[in-house]
Design a protein around this motif. Structure first.
Motif, PDB file in Angstrom:
ATOM      1  N   PHE A 196     -63.808 -35.499  34.611  1.00  0.00           N
ATOM      2  CA  PHE A 196     -62.826 -35.628  35.683  1.00  0.00           C
ATOM      3  C   PHE A 196     -62.332 -37.059  35.841  1.00  0.00           C
ATOM      4  CE2 PHE A 196     -64.931 -31.676  36.881  1.00  0.00           C
ATOM      5  CZ  PHE A 196     -63.849 -30.873  37.176  1.00  0.00           C
ATOM      6  N   GLU A 197     -63.197 -38.042  35.629  1.00  0.00           N
ATOM      7  CA  GLU A 197     -62.777 -39.442  35.788  1.00  0.00           C
ATOM      8  C   GLU A 197     -61.710 -39.827  34.776  1.00  0.00           C
ATOM      9  OE1 GLU A 197     -65.698 -42.491  36.295  1.00  0.00           O
ATOM     10  OE2 GLU A 197     -66.997 -41.181  37.473  1.00  0.00           O
ATOM     11  N   LYS A 198     -61.844 -39.371  33.557  1.00  0.00           N
ATOM     12  CA  LYS A 198     -60.879 -39.714  32.511  1.00  0.00           C
ATOM     13  C   LYS A 198     -59.668 -38.784  32.493  1.00  0.00           C
ATOM     14  CE  LYS A 198     -64.041 -41.845  29.237  1.00  0.00           C
ATOM     15  NZ  LYS A 198     -64.650 -41.735  27.901  1.00  0.00           N
ATOM     16  N   LYS A 199     -59.889 -37.480  32.767  1.00  0.00           N
ATOM     17  CA  LYS A 199     -58.835 -36.487  32.577  1.00  0.00           C
ATOM     18  C   LYS A 199     -58.243 -35.949  33.873  1.00  0.00           C
ATOM     19  CE  LYS A 199     -60.859 -34.904  28.241  1.00  0.00           C
ATOM     20  NZ  LYS A 199     -61.419 -33.768  27.521  1.00  0.00           N
ATOM     21  N   GLY A 200     -58.864 -36.225  35.008  1.00  0.00           N
ATOM     22  CA  GLY A 200     -58.366 -35.685  36.274  1.00  0.00           C
ATOM     23  C   GLY A 200     -58.784 -34.245  36.458  1.00  0.00           C
ATOM     24  N   CYS A 201     -58.099 -33.545  37.333  1.00  0.00           N
ATOM     25  CA  CYS A 201     -58.427 -32.147  37.625  1.00  0.00           C
ATOM     26  C   CYS A 201     -58.227 -31.279  36.391  1.00  0.00           C
ATOM     27  CB  CYS A 201     -57.570 -31.628  38.777  1.00  0.00           C
ATOM     28  SG  CYS A 201     -57.945 -32.427  40.339  1.00  0.00           S
ATOM     29  N   PHE A 202     -59.036 -30.250  36.292  1.00  0.00           N
ATOM     30  CA  PHE A 202     -58.950 -29.314  35.181  1.00  0.00           C
ATOM     31  C   PHE A 202     -57.942 -28.227  35.521  1.00  0.00           C
ATOM     32  CE2 PHE A 202     -60.428 -25.360  33.140  1.00  0.00           C
ATOM     33  CZ  PHE A 202     -60.376 -25.761  31.815  1.00  0.00           C
ATOM     34  N   GLU A 203     -57.058 -27.901  34.588  1.00  0.00           N
ATOM     35  CA  GLU A 203     -56.036 -26.884  34.808  1.00  0.00           C
ATOM     36  C   GLU A 203     -55.902 -25.987  33.589  1.00  0.00           C
ATOM     37  OE1 GLU A 203     -52.336 -28.876  35.530  1.00  0.00           O
ATOM     38  OE2 GLU A 203     -52.884 -29.373  37.584  1.00  0.00           O
ATOM     39  N   ILE A 204     -55.588 -24.729  33.847  1.00  0.00           N
ATOM     40  CA  ILE A 204     -55.158 -23.809  32.795  1.00  0.00           C
ATOM     41  C   ILE A 204     -53.785 -23.319  33.222  1.00  0.00           C
ATOM     42  CG2 ILE A 204     -55.586 -21.628  31.600  1.00  0.00           C
ATOM     43  CD1 ILE A 204     -58.574 -22.018  32.178  1.00  0.00           C
ATOM     44  N   ARG A 205     -52.775 -23.597  32.410  1.00  0.00           N
ATOM     45  CA  ARG A 205     -51.392 -23.242  32.718  1.00  0.00           C
ATOM     46  C   ARG A 205     -50.819 -22.347  31.631  1.00  0.00           C
ATOM     47  NH1 ARG A 205     -48.493 -25.927  36.505  1.00  0.00           N
ATOM     48  NH2 ARG A 205     -49.563 -27.605  37.579  1.00  0.00           N
ATOM     49  N   SER A 206     -49.691 -21.741  31.949  1.00  0.00           N
ATOM     50  CA  SER A 206     -48.975 -20.950  30.956  1.00  0.00           C
ATOM     51  C   SER A 206     -48.457 -21.885  29.865  1.00  0.00           C
ATOM     52  CB  SER A 206     -47.812 -20.199  31.605  1.00  0.00           C
ATOM     53  OG  SER A 206     -46.902 -21.108  32.183  1.00  0.00           O
ATOM     54  N   GLU A 207     -48.080 -21.303  28.760  1.00  0.00           N
ATOM     55  CA  GLU A 207     -47.623 -22.100  27.629  1.00  0.00           C
ATOM     56  C   GLU A 207     -46.442 -23.003  28.001  1.00  0.00           C
ATOM     57  OE1 GLU A 207     -46.082 -21.261  23.123  1.00  0.00           O
ATOM     58  OE2 GLU A 207     -47.627 -19.944  23.966  1.00  0.00           O
ATOM     59  N   ASN A 208     -45.544 -22.522  28.857  1.00  0.00           N
ATOM     60  CA  ASN A 208     -44.391 -23.334  29.257  1.00  0.00           C
ATOM     61  C   ASN A 208     -44.712 -24.251  30.439  1.00  0.00           C
ATOM     62  OD1 ASN A 208     -44.453 -21.640  31.458  1.00  0.00           O
ATOM     63  ND2 ASN A 208     -42.541 -20.602  30.999  1.00  0.00           N
ATOM     64  N   LYS A 209     -45.972 -24.268  30.869  1.00  0.00           N
ATOM     65  CA  LYS A 209     -46.478 -25.138  31.945  1.00  0.00           C
ATOM     66  C   LYS A 209     -45.982 -24.771  33.336  1.00  0.00           C
ATOM     67  CE  LYS A 209     -48.456 -27.998  28.957  1.00  0.00           C
ATOM     68  NZ  LYS A 209     -49.710 -27.585  28.465  1.00  0.00           N
ATOM     69  N   LYS A 210     -45.221 -23.691  33.470  1.00  0.00           N
ATOM     70  CA  LYS A 210     -44.667 -23.333  34.779  1.00  0.00           C
ATOM     71  C   LYS A 210     -45.676 -22.630  35.671  1.00  0.00           C
ATOM     72  CE  LYS A 210     -39.826 -23.114  33.505  1.00  0.00           C
ATOM     73  NZ  LYS A 210     -38.626 -22.286  33.481  1.00  0.00           N
ATOM     74  N   LEU A 211     -46.559 -21.815  35.100  1.00  0.00           N
ATOM     75  CA  LEU A 211     -47.493 -21.032  35.901  1.00  0.00           C
ATOM     76  C   LEU A 211     -48.900 -21.610  35.793  1.00  0.00           C
ATOM     77  CD1 LEU A 211     -46.328 -17.423  34.976  1.00  0.00           C
ATOM     78  CD2 LEU A 211     -45.588 -18.855  36.886  1.00  0.00           C
ATOM     79  N   LEU A 212     -49.504 -21.871  36.934  1.00  0.00           N
ATOM     80  CA  LEU A 212     -50.864 -22.395  36.988  1.00  0.00           C
ATOM     81  C   LEU A 212     -51.820 -21.230  37.217  1.00  0.00           C
ATOM     82  CD1 LEU A 212     -52.769 -24.879  37.152  1.00  0.00           C
ATOM     83  CD2 LEU A 212     -52.331 -24.878  39.615  1.00  0.00           C
ATOM     84  N   PHE A 213     -52.702 -20.985  36.252  1.00  0.00           N
ATOM     85  CA  PHE A 213     -53.638 -19.870  36.344  1.00  0.00           C
ATOM     86  C   PHE A 213     -54.972 -20.268  36.958  1.00  0.00           C
ATOM     87  CE2 PHE A 213     -50.867 -18.696  32.775  1.00  0.00           C
ATOM     88  CZ  PHE A 213     -50.407 -17.485  33.248  1.00  0.00           C
ATOM     89  N   TYR A 214     -55.395 -21.511  36.716  1.00  0.00           N
ATOM     90  CA  TYR A 214     -56.693 -21.969  37.199  1.00  0.00           C
ATOM     91  C   TYR A 214     -56.624 -23.468  37.427  1.00  0.00           C
ATOM     92  CZ  TYR A 214     -61.758 -22.699  37.378  1.00  0.00           C
ATOM     93  OH  TYR A 214     -63.022 -23.038  37.776  1.00  0.00           O
TER      94      TYR A 214
END
Length: 103
Positions: free
Chosen positions: A27-45
């Motif tokens: 988290f210190e280096k990369k920030g919050c963890f996210e899983i998004r759609s391929e086009n980055k528009k939808l945040l799944f997690y």
């Protein structure tokens, strides 16, 4: 940057590690963890360094149909073809049902 999805449980609970904990996310280096759609528009997690997480599901038109967090709160929705919310139900017991009733 591309995210590699590892074989981890996508629905963590209080008795197991979160997704970020399972993959030793920095988290210190990369920030919050996210899983998004391929086009980055939808945040799944999404998850923060304190283990708080939110997961979402969407229908084929991009409407958010499910939301849940690590504290056990959730809601689910249904939408008509015009993106109008016709059903809503939450973990707090709220239900709004505007679906058409057919006999």
């Amino acid at each position: 940057f591309p995210v590699t999805i590892l074989p981890v449980r996508l629905f963590p609970n209080q008795n197991m590690k979160t997704i970020a904990q399972q993959i030793n996310w920095d988290f210190e280096k990369k920030g919050c963890f996210e899983i998004r759609s391929e086009n980055k528009k939808l945040l799944f997690y999404w998850e923060n360094s304190k283990g708080y997480w939110v997961k979402r599901k969407y229908d084929s038109r991009g409407n958010e149909i499910y939301w849940e967090n690590s504290e056990g709160c959730w809601y689910k929705s249904e939408y008509d073809p015009s993106h109008y919310q016709i059903y809503f139900e939450s973990s707090f017991g709220e239900i709004r049902d505007n679906r058409s009733k057919t006999n």
